[in-house]
Design a protein around this motif. Structure first.
Motif, PDB file in Angstrom:
ATOM      1  N   ALA A   9      -0.352  -7.678 -58.438  1.00  0.00           N
ATOM      2  CA  ALA A   9      -0.272  -9.036 -57.631  1.00  0.00           C
ATOM      3  C   ALA A   9       0.838  -9.847 -58.276  1.00  0.00           C
ATOM      4  O   ALA A   9       1.402 -10.541 -57.602  1.00  0.00           O
ATOM      5  N   PHE A  10       1.105  -9.693 -59.635  1.00  0.00           N
ATOM      6  CA  PHE A  10       2.209 -10.538 -60.210  1.00  0.00           C
ATOM      7  C   PHE A  10       3.597  -9.719 -59.726  1.00  0.00           C
ATOM      8  O   PHE A  10       4.770 -10.496 -59.366  1.00  0.00           O
ATOM      9  N   ASP A  11       3.672  -8.665 -59.632  1.00  0.00           N
ATOM     10  CA  ASP A  11       4.822  -7.890 -58.976  1.00  0.00           C
ATOM     11  C   ASP A  11       5.143  -8.226 -57.385  1.00  0.00           C
ATOM     12  O   ASP A  11       6.270  -8.521 -57.176  1.00  0.00           O
ATOM     13  N   ALA A  12       4.144  -8.274 -56.881  1.00  0.00           N
ATOM     14  CA  ALA A  12       4.141  -8.733 -55.377  1.00  0.00           C
ATOM     15  C   ALA A  12       4.714 -10.191 -55.468  1.00  0.00           C
ATOM     16  O   ALA A  12       5.438 -10.535 -54.651  1.00  0.00           O
ATOM     17  N   LEU A  13       3.964 -11.076 -56.202  1.00  0.00           N
ATOM     18  CA  LEU A  13       4.464 -12.570 -56.056  1.00  0.00           C
ATOM     19  C   LEU A  13       5.740 -12.693 -56.414  1.00  0.00           C
ATOM     20  O   LEU A  13       6.636 -13.515 -55.826  1.00  0.00           O
ATOM     21  N   LEU A  14       6.367 -11.967 -57.448  1.00  0.00           N
ATOM     22  CA  LEU A  14       7.737 -12.293 -58.041  1.00  0.00           C
ATOM     23  C   LEU A  14       8.850 -11.576 -57.190  1.00  0.00           C
ATOM     24  O   LEU A  14       9.890 -11.841 -57.504  1.00  0.00           O
ATOM     25  N   ARG A  15       8.420 -10.365 -56.848  1.00  0.00           N
ATOM     26  CA  ARG A  15       9.557  -9.514 -55.995  1.00  0.00           C
ATOM     27  C   ARG A  15       9.098  -8.971 -54.780  1.00  0.00           C
ATOM     28  O   ARG A  15       9.927  -9.131 -53.765  1.00  0.00           O
ATOM     29  N   GLY A  16       7.892  -8.160 -54.614  1.00  0.00           N
ATOM     30  CA  GLY A  16       7.688  -7.445 -53.580  1.00  0.00           C
ATOM     31  C   GLY A  16       7.295  -8.251 -52.360  1.00  0.00           C
ATOM     32  O   GLY A  16       7.826  -7.854 -51.096  1.00  0.00           O
ATOM     33  N   ALA A  17       6.717  -9.356 -52.273  1.00  0.00           N
ATOM     34  CA  ALA A  17       6.400 -10.134 -51.191  1.00  0.00           C
ATOM     35  C   ALA A  17       7.796 -10.793 -50.484  1.00  0.00           C
ATOM     36  O   ALA A  17       7.939 -10.672 -49.296  1.00  0.00           O
ATOM     37  N   ALA A  18       8.822 -10.888 -51.345  1.00  0.00           N
ATOM     38  CA  ALA A  18       9.919 -11.670 -50.727  1.00  0.00           C
ATOM     39  C   ALA A  18      10.732 -10.201 -50.046  1.00  0.00           C
ATOM     40  O   ALA A  18      11.319 -10.373 -49.219  1.00  0.00           O
ATOM     41  N   ALA A  19      10.620  -9.155 -50.659  1.00  0.00           N
ATOM     42  CA  ALA A  19      11.217  -7.928 -50.090  1.00  0.00           C
ATOM     43  C   ALA A  19      10.469  -7.645 -48.634  1.00  0.00           C
ATOM     44  O   ALA A  19      11.556  -7.263 -47.686  1.00  0.00           O
ATOM     45  N   ARG A  20       9.319  -7.591 -48.581  1.00  0.00           N
ATOM     46  CA  ARG A  20       8.820  -7.410 -47.407  1.00  0.00           C
ATOM     47  C   ARG A  20       9.030  -8.548 -46.428  1.00  0.00           C
ATOM     48  O   ARG A  20       9.512  -8.363 -45.338  1.00  0.00           O
ATOM     49  N   PHE A  21       9.218  -9.994 -46.807  1.00  0.00           N
ATOM     50  CA  PHE A  21       9.498 -10.873 -46.046  1.00  0.00           C
ATOM     51  C   PHE A  21      11.186 -10.640 -45.297  1.00  0.00           C
ATOM     52  O   PHE A  21      11.230 -10.895 -44.087  1.00  0.00           O
ATOM     53  N   LEU A  22      11.834 -10.062 -46.268  1.00  0.00           N
ATOM     54  CA  LEU A  22      13.403 -10.014 -45.738  1.00  0.00           C
ATOM     55  C   LEU A  22      13.403  -8.767 -45.050  1.00  0.00           C
ATOM     56  O   LEU A  22      14.354  -8.351 -44.482  1.00  0.00           O
ATOM     57  N   GLY A  23      12.377  -8.036 -44.808  1.00  0.00           N
ATOM     58  CA  GLY A  23      12.641  -6.669 -44.230  1.00  0.00           C
ATOM     59  C   GLY A  23      13.092  -5.573 -44.981  1.00  0.00           C
ATOM     60  O   GLY A  23      13.547  -4.558 -44.371  1.00  0.00           O
ATOM     61  N   GLU A  24      12.873  -5.660 -46.303  1.00  0.00           N
ATOM     62  CA  GLU A  24      13.518  -4.673 -47.180  1.00  0.00           C
ATOM     63  C   GLU A  24      12.575  -3.545 -47.470  1.00  0.00           C
ATOM     64  O   GLU A  24      12.699  -2.451 -47.932  1.00  0.00           O
ATOM     65  N   ALA A  25      11.337  -4.026 -47.046  1.00  0.00           N
ATOM     66  CA  ALA A  25      10.055  -3.003 -47.698  1.00  0.00           C
ATOM     67  C   ALA A  25       9.308  -3.053 -46.606  1.00  0.00           C
ATOM     68  O   ALA A  25       8.763  -4.035 -45.716  1.00  0.00           O
ATOM     69  N   SER A  26       8.137  -1.766 -46.450  1.00  0.00           N
ATOM     70  CA  SER A  26       7.329  -1.639 -45.374  1.00  0.00           C
ATOM     71  C   SER A  26       5.899  -2.308 -45.635  1.00  0.00           C
ATOM     72  O   SER A  26       5.947  -2.748 -47.100  1.00  0.00           O
ATOM     73  N   PRO A  27       5.279  -2.899 -44.791  1.00  0.00           N
ATOM     74  CA  PRO A  27       4.050  -3.666 -45.069  1.00  0.00           C
ATOM     75  C   PRO A  27       3.252  -2.775 -45.879  1.00  0.00           C
ATOM     76  O   PRO A  27       3.127  -1.474 -45.884  1.00  0.00           O
TER      77      PRO A  27
END
Length: 295
Positions: free
Chosen positions: A277-295
């Motif tokens: 959850a920390f990794d998603a909060l600080l890095r992963g969610a932004a990557a998904r929002f920007l279209g850099e990572a798949s859901p």
């Protein structure tokens, strides 16, 4: 070094190992004259004073020292006729930066399709609307050309669509108007800033229902929020960050916050969240929002 990865120091504000290589998803980068006007308005309306410089070099120096690797640079056009120049200025500044991810803006009374298409073609990664200041709700039909282009170019949108900190009487914000946008453009990734406060419960539920809906933490989850907003960040349980891991993004609203940068993150880092959850909060969610990572 404590067991949770936090460096001990007398003031309790040491670096935390988890807060490194962070994407700050909500930072404002604008020309000096415009930023000065915005800060003056916030001082007059909310009594806020700003301890840190808004110059790009100073902003990036602070972010880098705090553990931020990159940031989403957000403009907004408070009146017609300035968006094109503002977008060009920001894109130029971002082009010379190793940290800035440039977004664009447009006013609802501009030639919306032309301004937005030009910005996307020049490299803007998304759009930002400060709804109450710009006088346009998320479901304002004047913005449909912008939303159509966001879908076409696969670009996300950040909205100030909540009522905090001083917009409870504004007709341009609120859960219903944001939901209307999501219903009309379900393919467009859309973030409601500030956790949707003061309708945070409704925005959290909408995010659970719709994969395209994101939230960012700025100001609402700061340790200063009880005094500044009259909002207790602890009222949002840890479970929300676990359940919505990948769609709640860390953001600071820096440099337009009336407190030191550390206050933005310290409450979040005190939570008992999983590493995922920390990794998603600080890095992963932004990557998904920007279209850099798949859901």
């Amino acid at each position: 070094m404590t067991g949770n990865g936090r460096s001990d120091d007398a003031g309790g504000s040491g670096r935390d190992d988890r807060f490194s290589d962070v994407t700050d998803a909500h930072v404002h980068l604008m020309p000096e004259r415009l930023m000065t006007a915005i800060r003056s308005a916030l001082h007059d309306e909310a009594g806020w004073s700003f301890p840190d410089s808004a110059a790009q070099a100073d902003v990036e120096r602070v972010l880098r020292a705090q553990g931020v690797a990159r940031y989403v640079a957000l403009p907004y056009a408070h009146k017609p006729g300035i968006a094109r120049e503002l977008n060009g200025w920001l894109l130029e500044r971002a082009g010379a930066s190793e940290m800035a991810i440039p977004f664009a803006t447009v006013h609802a009374d501009d030639e919306v399709r032309t301004v937005v298409r030009d910005a996307f073609e020049a490299g803007a990664r998304g759009l930002k609307f400060q709804c109450p200041v710009q006088g346009c709700a998320p479901d304002d039909p004047r913005l449909d050309p912008a939303y159509e282009l966001a879908a076409e170019y696969d670009r996300p949108i950040v909205f100030h669509a909540g009522t905090a900190p001083m917009f409870e009487d504004s007709p341009h914000v609120g859960l219903d108007r944001f939901r209307a946008f999501v219903d009309s453009y379900p393919e467009v990734r859309a973030c409601c800033a500030h956790m949707g406060t003061y309708e945070h419960e409704g925005f959290l539920e909408l995010a659970r229902e719709r994969e395209s809906v994101f939230l960012d933490t700025c100001v609402a989850m700061a340790s200063t929020a009880p005094d500044l907003l009259g909002f207790d960040p602890a009222s949002i349980p840890d479970a929300a960050f676990e359940d919505l891991a990948g769609r709640i993004m860390y953001g600071s609203d820096y440099p337009n916050v009336p407190y030191a940068y550390e206050r933005e993150r310290e409450h979040l880092l005190s939570r008992d969240l999983s590493d995922e959850a920390f990794d998603a909060l600080l890095r992963g969610a932004a990557a998904r929002f920007l279209g850099e990572a798949s859901p």
